[in-house]
Design a protein around this motif. Structure first.
Motif, mmCIF file in Angstrom:
data_model
loop_
_atom_site.group_PDB
_atom_site.id
_atom_site.type_symbol
_atom_site.label_atom_id
_atom_site.label_comp_id
_atom_site.label_asym_id
_atom_site.label_seq_id
_atom_site.Cartn_x
_atom_site.Cartn_y
_atom_site.Cartn_z
ATOM 1 N N LEU A 46 -7.353 -4.307 -3.564
ATOM 2 C CA LEU A 46 -5.790 -3.872 -3.132
ATOM 3 C C LEU A 46 -5.880 -3.186 -1.648
ATOM 4 O O LEU A 46 -5.041 -3.521 -1.009
ATOM 5 C CB LEU A 46 -5.576 -2.627 -4.172
ATOM 6 N N LYS A 47 -6.993 -2.411 -1.470
ATOM 7 C CA LYS A 47 -6.930 -2.206 -0.034
ATOM 8 C C LYS A 47 -6.943 -3.381 1.214
ATOM 9 O O LYS A 47 -6.236 -3.079 1.955
ATOM 10 C CB LYS A 47 -8.358 -1.339 0.153
ATOM 11 N N ALA A 48 -7.966 -4.364 0.622
ATOM 12 C CA ALA A 48 -7.840 -5.262 1.545
ATOM 13 C C ALA A 48 -6.440 -6.132 1.678
ATOM 14 O O ALA A 48 -6.028 -6.463 2.680
ATOM 15 C CB ALA A 48 -8.700 -6.352 1.123
ATOM 16 N N LYS A 65 -2.394 -2.936 -0.574
ATOM 17 C CA LYS A 65 -1.718 -2.531 -1.740
ATOM 18 C C LYS A 65 -2.021 -1.123 -2.227
ATOM 19 O O LYS A 65 -1.639 -0.666 -3.440
ATOM 20 C CB LYS A 65 -1.675 -3.693 -2.765
ATOM 21 N N GLU A 66 -2.910 -0.611 -1.611
ATOM 22 C CA GLU A 66 -3.792 0.735 -2.080
ATOM 23 C C GLU A 66 -2.686 1.709 -2.466
ATOM 24 O O GLU A 66 -1.504 1.822 -1.481
ATOM 25 C CB GLU A 66 -4.682 1.175 -1.324
ATOM 26 N N ASN A 81 -7.829 11.675 -5.490
ATOM 27 C CA ASN A 81 -7.051 11.437 -4.457
ATOM 28 C C ASN A 81 -5.806 10.444 -4.573
ATOM 29 O O ASN A 81 -5.087 9.935 -3.734
ATOM 30 C CB ASN A 81 -7.793 10.821 -3.261
ATOM 31 N N GLY A 82 -5.577 9.972 -6.079
ATOM 32 C CA GLY A 82 -4.564 9.315 -6.384
ATOM 33 C C GLY A 82 -4.385 7.838 -6.266
ATOM 34 O O GLY A 82 -3.413 7.323 -6.655
ATOM 35 N N SER A 83 -5.535 6.966 -6.010
ATOM 36 C CA SER A 83 -5.633 5.743 -5.771
ATOM 37 C C SER A 83 -6.006 5.212 -7.167
ATOM 38 O O SER A 83 -5.717 4.033 -7.421
ATOM 39 C CB SER A 83 -6.656 5.210 -4.698
ATOM 40 N N MET A 84 -6.481 5.918 -8.078
ATOM 41 C CA MET A 84 -6.772 5.597 -9.551
ATOM 42 C C MET A 84 -5.897 6.461 -10.378
ATOM 43 O O MET A 84 -5.536 7.599 -10.163
ATOM 44 C CB MET A 84 -8.162 5.464 -9.817
ATOM 45 N N THR A 85 -5.566 5.854 -11.523
ATOM 46 C CA THR A 85 -4.656 6.537 -12.521
ATOM 47 C C THR A 85 -5.604 7.406 -13.598
ATOM 48 O O THR A 85 -5.209 8.521 -13.890
ATOM 49 C CB THR A 85 -3.710 5.677 -13.240
#
Lengths: 359, 334
Positions: A254-256, A259-260, A280-284
């Motif tokens: 997603l970062k690449a 879309k992170e 830090n909110g990037s995973m649920t």
């Protein structure tokens, strides 16, 4: 000659039986304990924890939990790793059981289902106390063995469903998701995916666009997710992964793709990096089986049985599902620095996390 | 007067040439055919985005395969990629800016990791030529050594990298492709130049073709064999660094499965396991073929339960087709 010899042997045997019976009478609490074996002195007990390798944070934390329990009772845990090699695991067990086994307590993570029966047979023969976790053939009954105190595992269906539901909530109850499956012929992968399917039935707005296997691997998940992002593009609102490693691989994809943070990601296992990502909110969400507790509980059950504080006959479910914990942003702080609670390992509180027998 | 002579020469020269071109073109034709089939079957497959994606996912395997090709050319085999890549991945993640220590060596850290990898390769080569242990065993052992080093360095805590340069290689793009993809392309070119123009490259072919002839003509073969393994491992080391860049983390398992994936790609591309035939460009085509297959099956929507088997089958067919023109040569070897 033969007759004389055998009759003297019988005499010896009956004498020793009488001695056992007498000592049995003198110690009241253990009168009905396992026949022939006396209880162990605390200092004689040897604790062994065996996992695949220490190069994965979860199993390293497991062994640390074992150390913590050992320290709490004034002993040391022998840490064994077998590099995910079934043959090596069996060799280590054989070596272990060739030594003094009367007060040996083993907390074992079998490499696969088929590795469990030989371990159980050997431990039974040697009289060592055994607790296994995660892997066991369904038709192998713990109650058929007196030395196999417990088999602990987790209900993959529950965890798969819980993170599926968390994912559905995170994307607002509607939209497309993709699923990254584990190694397809493992029970864990099957159960967790079955859990997702259950969750999808309940959350009718969520559509499973695609499901692929990434074999529980972070690197494979990266490639598969990239491919699926190319295939489905912006239709993907969420990613369900059968473990955290794959979830973290998906995050990199997603970062690449830039879309992170725009696509929700869930996993299972609660590895440290996943917890940081949730913070830090990037995973649920993720689910924790509490590795340090697993490392401690197996030794604790064996220890209590060895000291005589736990009677095997009193254990309600010998093969049981342990409690697991859904981790989201609101409670992630409690899991960042996992600690064992000595109260969980008290001999009268060993089964507090039982969710019932393995069905 | 002169024309009959010319005719004879042409007749004599043509047949082997035609054989060469067919052998070389086989995998390339297969790549084109497979790509066309998937393009017809799936509208998502034939997009520019997916083309970029295929090139990006081929990057790491390309670099590993560049390395392994040199070893295969000499007729040896190399199974050390997983260990060497793991060691390089952990080493680099601990040397550049990371969450485990205060190191911040940047590019120098990358070079040290690659040097460590090369040293492991040198060890494989030395064991092969000095102890006469078959390469199959030495490289398997060196792989275990590499994993051992990686596990020790790992020490139970995942090293995550925060180095801007390394992290951006996988994310930032130049002309539509990630920098890692360009790096892989550079490796292919460099590998080709080494193979074509350096003594090392030409001797690699000669060792694989007829080692005895080479040593009988006075060439000391051993140093070149060690050099080939060292070079190959340097490529694996770079691949380990690339995986670390992609995942933003150093993994002991960074190279898992890459040994056989690379051998498969090289052989599919027409580099022979028996040595002496093939080369970097063949292997690069093989990598693309394998990557297109993996990608295409997902795009077309083949069930994941079927993919492994189908892919294996296609690889076997592709290899059979690729080596068909030289069946006689293969019959000799088992």
């Amino acid at each position: 000659m033969m007759i004389v010899k055998s009759s003297s042997a019988i005499a010896l045997l009956s004498l020793s039986l009488a001695a056992v019976a007498l000592t049995g009478c003198s110690s009241e609490s253990n009168a009905d304990a396992k026949s022939g074996s006396s209880t162990c002195d605390k200092s004689d007990i040897k604790l062994v924890g065996q996992v695949r390798n220490e190069s994965n944070p979860y199993e390293a934390a497991w062994l640390n939990g074992g150390d913590a329990f050992a320290k709490s009772v004034g002993l040391e845990q022998q840490r064994l790793t077998y590099d995910g090699d079934s043959t090596k695991q069996q060799e280590q067990i054989s070596q272990l059981l060739a030594g003094d086994t009367d007060c040996l307590v083993m907390n074992i993570l079998p490499n696969g289902d088929s590795d469990t029966p030989p371990i159980v047979e050997q431990a039974q023969e040697a009289g060592a106390y055994l607790v296994t976790q995660w892997n066991k053939p369904a038709d192998l009954n713990v109650t058929d063995y007196s030395q196999w105190l417990s088999h602990i595992t987790y209900d993959g269906k529950t965890s798969g469903k819980e993170i599926g539901d968390a994912l559905a909530t995170a994307i607002g109850g509607s939209g497309g998701i993709i699923a990254l499956q584990g190694i397809l012929d493992t029970g864990a992968a099957k159960d967790r995916f079955a859990g997702l399917e259950e969750s999808l039935k309940a959350n009718t707005g969520v559509e499973l666009l695609d499901q692929q296997t990434a074999n529980f691997s972070r690197a494979e998940a990266l490639d598969v997710t990239k491919t699926l992002l190319a295939k489905h593009g912006d239709k993907i609102k969420g990613i369900w992964a059968a473990n955290d490693d794959m979830a973290l691989g998906a995050l990199e994809a997603l970062k690449a793709a830039g879309k992170e943070g725009k696509v929700a990601v869930v996993g299972i296992d609660a590895v440290p990096d996943a917890l940081t990502a949730i913070q830090n909110g990037s995973m649920t969400a993720t689910v924790s089986s509490d590795g340090p507790w697993q490392g401690g509980i197996g030794l604790a059950i064996g220890y209590c049985a060895a000291t005589g504080d736990l009677d095997v006959a009193d254990i309600k479910d010998r093969a049981w599902f342990a409690e697991q914990f859904l981790i989201q942003k609101d409670n992630v702080a409690d899991f960042i620095d996992p600690k064992v609670d000595d109260a969980d390992f008290a001999c009268d509180n060993l089964f507090s996390r039982s969710q019932g027998p393995i069905s | 007067m002169t024309s009959p002579v010319e005719d004879v020469e042409i007749v004599a020269a043509r047949p082997p040439r035609r054989g060469v071109s067919l052998r070389d073109a086989g995998p390339l034709i297969a790549l084109v055919v497979v790509t066309l089939i998937f393009s017809v079957l799936s509208s998502e497959f034939r997009t520019l985005g997916n083309f970029q994606n295929i090139m990006d996912s081929a990057a790491v395997l390309t670099v590993v395969t560049c390395g392994i090709t040199f070893v295969l050319l000499t007729g040896s085999i190399d199974l050390s990629a997983p260990g060497v890549m793991g060691a390089a991945a952990i080493a680099v993640s601990l040397l550049v800016a990371n969450n485990r220590n205060d190191n911040n060596l940047g590019l120098i850290g990358v070079l040290i990791a690659i040097a460590l990898a090369a040293a492991l390769g040198c060890l494989s080569g030395l064991a092969l030529v000095m102890l006469k242990v078959p390469s199959f065993m030495t490289t398997l052992g060196v792989s275990a050594v590499g994993l051992g080093i990686a596990t020790l360095l790992f020490a139970g805590v995942q090293p995550n990298i925060s180095d801007e340069m390394l992290a951006s290689l996988a994310v930032d793009r130049f002309l539509g492709f990630s920098y890692l993809t360009w790096l892989a392309a550079v490796c292919v070119v460099a590998g080709y130049l080494i193979q074509r123009y350096s003594r090392l490259g030409r001797y690699a072919f000669a060792i694989g073709g007829a080692e005895e002839v080479l040593s009988l003509s006075g060439v000391k073969v051993a140093p070149y064999k060690v050099a080939v393994f060292t070079l190959a491992s340097a490529f694996y080391g770079l691949a380990g660094v690339m995986v670390t860049s992609q995942l933003s983390a150093g993994l002991v398992q960074a190279g898992k499965g890459y040994d056989f994936a690379a051998i498969t790609a090289a052989v599919v591309g027409g580099t022979l396991l028996t040595g002496g035939r093939g080369g970097i460009l063949h292997s690069a085509v093989g990598v693309l073929l394998v990557t297109v297959l993996t990608n295409g099956m997902v795009q077309v929507g083949v069930s994941p339960y079927w993919q492994g088997g189908v892919q294996g089958l296609i690889v076997v067919v592709a290899v059979a087709a690729a080596v068909a023109p030289q069946r006689r040569r293969n019959q000799v070897t088992k």
